[in-house]
Design a protein around this motif. Sequence first.
Motif, PDB file in Angstrom:
ATOM      1  N   UNK A  97       0.828  -1.201   0.000  1.00  0.00           N
ATOM      2  CA  UNK A  97       0.000   0.000   0.000  1.00  0.00           C
ATOM      3  C   UNK A  97       0.863   1.253   0.000  1.00  0.00           C
ATOM      4  N   UNK A  98       0.280   2.348  -0.477  1.00  0.00           N
ATOM      5  CA  UNK A  98       0.842   3.683  -0.209  1.00  0.00           C
ATOM      6  C   UNK A  98      -0.027   4.312   0.870  1.00  0.00           C
ATOM      7  N   UNK A  99       0.596   4.634   1.991  1.00  0.00           N
ATOM      8  CA  UNK A  99      -0.199   5.110   3.131  1.00  0.00           C
ATOM      9  C   UNK A  99       0.194   6.513   3.577  1.00  0.00           C
ATOM     10  N   UNK A 100      -0.803   7.204   4.111  1.00  0.00           N
ATOM     11  CA  UNK A 100      -0.578   8.436   4.878  1.00  0.00           C
ATOM     12  C   UNK A 100      -1.113   8.163   6.282  1.00  0.00           C
ATOM     13  N   UNK A 101      -0.365   8.551   7.302  1.00  0.00           N
ATOM     14  CA  UNK A 101      -0.828   8.297   8.673  1.00  0.00           C
ATOM     15  C   UNK A 101      -0.671   9.521   9.555  1.00  0.00           C
ATOM     16  N   UNK A 102      -1.783  10.037  10.039  1.00  0.00           N
ATOM     17  CA  UNK A 102      -1.772  11.208  10.927  1.00  0.00           C
ATOM     18  C   UNK A 102      -2.519  10.848  12.206  1.00  0.00           C
ATOM     19  N   UNK A 103      -2.502  11.750  13.184  1.00  0.00           N
ATOM     20  CA  UNK A 103      -3.315  11.491  14.379  1.00  0.00           C
ATOM     21  C   UNK A 103      -4.337  12.602  14.566  1.00  0.00           C
ATOM     22  N   UNK A 104      -5.470  12.254  15.178  1.00  0.00           N
ATOM     23  CA  UNK A 104      -6.574  13.207  15.291  1.00  0.00           C
ATOM     24  C   UNK A 104      -6.835  13.637  16.738  1.00  0.00           C
ATOM     25  N   UNK A 105      -6.029  13.145  17.674  1.00  0.00           N
ATOM     26  CA  UNK A 105      -6.126  13.653  19.053  1.00  0.00           C
ATOM     27  C   UNK A 105      -5.157  14.824  19.207  1.00  0.00           C
ATOM     28  N   UNK A 106      -5.461  15.732  20.111  1.00  0.00           N
ATOM     29  CA  UNK A 106      -4.602  16.889  20.375  1.00  0.00           C
ATOM     30  C   UNK A 106      -4.460  17.046  21.888  1.00  0.00           C
ATOM     31  N   UNK A 107      -3.380  17.685  22.333  1.00  0.00           N
ATOM     32  CA  UNK A 107      -3.241  17.952  23.767  1.00  0.00           C
ATOM     33  C   UNK A 107      -4.457  18.738  24.269  1.00  0.00           C
ATOM     34  N   UNK A 108      -4.878  18.423  25.485  1.00  0.00           N
ATOM     35  CA  UNK A 108      -6.117  19.024  26.001  1.00  0.00           C
ATOM     36  C   UNK A 108      -6.199  18.765  27.491  1.00  0.00           C
ATOM     37  N   UNK A 109      -7.361  19.048  28.073  1.00  0.00           N
ATOM     38  CA  UNK A 109      -7.586  18.739  29.480  1.00  0.00           C
ATOM     39  C   UNK A 109      -8.858  17.898  29.579  1.00  0.00           C
ATOM     40  N   UNK A 110      -8.742  16.722  30.169  1.00  0.00           N
ATOM     41  CA  UNK A 110      -9.901  15.844  30.349  1.00  0.00           C
ATOM     42  C   UNK A 110     -10.491  16.035  31.746  1.00  0.00           C
ATOM     43  N   UNK A 111     -11.777  15.667  31.893  1.00  0.00           N
ATOM     44  CA  UNK A 111     -12.358  15.647  33.230  1.00  0.00           C
ATOM     45  C   UNK A 111     -11.903  14.392  33.962  1.00  0.00           C
ATOM     46  N   UNK A 112     -11.743  14.480  35.281  1.00  0.00           N
ATOM     47  CA  UNK A 112     -11.537  13.273  36.071  1.00  0.00           C
ATOM     48  C   UNK A 112     -12.818  12.439  36.013  1.00  0.00           C
ATOM     49  N   UNK A 113     -12.709  11.132  36.310  1.00  0.00           N
ATOM     50  CA  UNK A 113     -13.916  10.282  36.217  1.00  0.00           C
ATOM     51  C   UNK A 113     -15.039  10.733  37.155  1.00  0.00           C
ATOM     52  N   UNK A 114     -14.687  11.240  38.320  1.00  0.00           N
ATOM     53  CA  UNK A 114     -15.684  11.730  39.273  1.00  0.00           C
ATOM     54  C   UNK A 114     -15.356  13.200  39.527  1.00  0.00           C
ATOM     55  N   UNK A 115     -15.787  14.095  38.637  1.00  0.00           N
ATOM     56  CA  UNK A 115     -15.188  15.433  38.587  1.00  0.00           C
ATOM     57  C   UNK A 115     -15.897  16.531  39.375  1.00  0.00           C
ATOM     58  N   UNK A 116     -17.136  16.308  39.750  1.00  0.00           N
ATOM     59  CA  UNK A 116     -17.972  17.425  40.201  1.00  0.00           C
ATOM     60  C   UNK A 116     -17.820  17.686  41.695  1.00  0.00           C
ATOM     61  N   UNK A 117     -17.507  18.922  42.071  1.00  0.00           N
ATOM     62  CA  UNK A 117     -17.468  19.254  43.493  1.00  0.00           C
ATOM     63  C   UNK A 117     -17.661  20.752  43.674  1.00  0.00           C
ATOM     64  N   UNK A 118     -17.896  21.137  44.918  1.00  0.00           N
ATOM     65  CA  UNK A 118     -18.021  22.563  45.208  1.00  0.00           C
ATOM     66  C   UNK A 118     -17.080  22.940  46.342  1.00  0.00           C
ATOM     67  N   UNK A 119     -16.708  24.204  46.337  1.00  0.00           N
ATOM     68  CA  UNK A 119     -15.826  24.706  47.383  1.00  0.00           C
ATOM     69  C   UNK A 119     -16.109  26.193  47.560  1.00  0.00           C
ATOM     70  N   UNK A 120     -16.428  26.595  48.759  1.00  0.00           N
ATOM     71  CA  UNK A 120     -16.645  28.005  49.088  1.00  0.00           C
ATOM     72  C   UNK A 120     -17.570  28.714  48.109  1.00  0.00           C
ATOM     73  N   UNK A 121     -18.663  28.065  47.802  1.00  0.00           N
ATOM     74  CA  UNK A 121     -19.676  28.714  46.985  1.00  0.00           C
ATOM     75  C   UNK A 121     -19.424  28.667  45.482  1.00  0.00           C
ATOM     76  N   UNK A 122     -18.424  27.922  45.040  1.00  0.00           N
ATOM     77  CA  UNK A 122     -18.165  27.801  43.610  1.00  0.00           C
ATOM     78  C   UNK A 122     -18.180  26.327  43.196  1.00  0.00           C
ATOM     79  N   UNK A 123     -18.729  26.075  42.006  1.00  0.00           N
ATOM     80  CA  UNK A 123     -18.769  24.715  41.474  1.00  0.00           C
ATOM     81  C   UNK A 123     -17.598  24.470  40.537  1.00  0.00           C
TER      82      UNK A 123
END
Length: 489
Positions: A116-142
């Motif tokens: 084959x003649x192939x081209x190979x790239x990636x489609x993910x980019x650096x970023x910030x993911x949520x933790x699996x259990x991400x939701x919390x509040x502290x001092x009146x802010x979510x």
Amino acid sequence: METDQQFRDLMSGDDSSELEMVPGDFSYQGESVWDTQSPEWIEAAYDFSDGYRDFLDRAKTEREFVREAIKILEAAGFQELEDRSVLKPGDRVYESIHGKGLMAAIIGEDSAYEGFNLLGAHVDSPRIDLKPNPLYEQNGLGYFSTHYYGGIKKYQWSTIPLALHGVIHTQDGQRVEVCIGEDESDPIFTITDLLPHLAAKQMQKSAATVIEGEELRLLISSTPDASAKGKQAIKTYLLKLLNAKYGIVEEDFFAAELEIVPAFKARDLGFDRSMIAAYGHDDRVCAYCSLMALVGIEGCPERTAVCMLSDKEEVGSAGNTGAQSRLYENFLLALIDLSTQEEFSELRYRRALAKSMMLSTDVSNAYDPVFASVSDLRNNSQFAHGSAFLKYTGVRGKSGASEANAEFVARVFQLMREAKLPYQIAELGRVDVGGGGTICQLLANWGMEVLDAGVPVLSMHSPLEICHKLDVYAAYLSYQTFLTRMRLA
Ligand code: MN
Ligand code: MN
């Protein structure tokens, strides 16, 4: 050497007087695309890049890229591979890799056993993911707590507008696509930073720790639930709101894939609009150019042409959507199996992979005059100098590098010259300054010839990366030339 004559004598032995010197300049001139290409070419480059810039806003995550790519493929006559029991020359097929990676191909005239003649790239980019259990509040802010993805300078991601993209599966079986922060009327989110007035101590920290991983908290709300009487009132209200809007409960976050990306759109950069500033050029620029190179092939190529778009490159290409996954290989296996109608031979399959040739299309670091000390200019990619080819990547003494073979590299450059395409040779920064890698070595492990071929990018891995429109177009043309015309001797 004291004189030119002495140098010549040394280089040629005793009979230098008999050497015939042909007049001419044999030096390599790394020319700017501005000087070598016609005004029509440059106009076409701007047109192509405008299409790329608009595509970026529809495809900010790997899932969105694959979704949008499939729309383009189907509009161009590509069909899902699993619907096919036989393939013949000219057939166009694709396969989604769990919605986060993609394989697409046009069957060639030659037997697939010829490779084959192939081209190979990636489609993910650096970023910030949520933790699996991400939701919390502290001092009146979510807040959402997060876990960053890929190699980022964490401080660059605070105090900018952020959007939330991804998918949530609810407990009653609904699939919720999330995209908040992109529409002008949407709210955005952000990560806070300390005011300079109180940052004396923070400013003494190294850039690596000035914002630490656990400080990458996404500010998401501040309204209390009136009936909660102060106890977890912010979180209670937020969960009621999310349930009303999306039908989700807190535990649904456990399985969700939610990604935080910059909320701004891709924009032309500069008075002359010659550059594009956007989130995630790495590696959507090469992924888009590779996809369009395949889609734009008219009729039937000689060799089977393949575009591979993988996930997880920024974290090592592992898992069943990363380039190391056998699912990508399965697609190539199927192309052989369905197009040859011969009894399958594993040895012949492995030899077909070894006869295959690939451009690993991933971005390179553009020379930045502001930070000139990290680059050796003669061996660094520059804006407006065309497709950037890297024979090797790696760190220190080429550690971890897959170095392309001279025979293959020479043939690729010959092809570029024949097609009069602008290209440049590069490596990633000065020796021992740092380094990096691509999916190149993973495919080379299968036996094929692989060369890195990218688009130069400024401010790589930052929320706002920059590439040059002339390089984007040069990459697209060089990729298509490779797919349709590359063959050894
Ligand atoms: Mn990359
Ligand atoms: Mn990268």
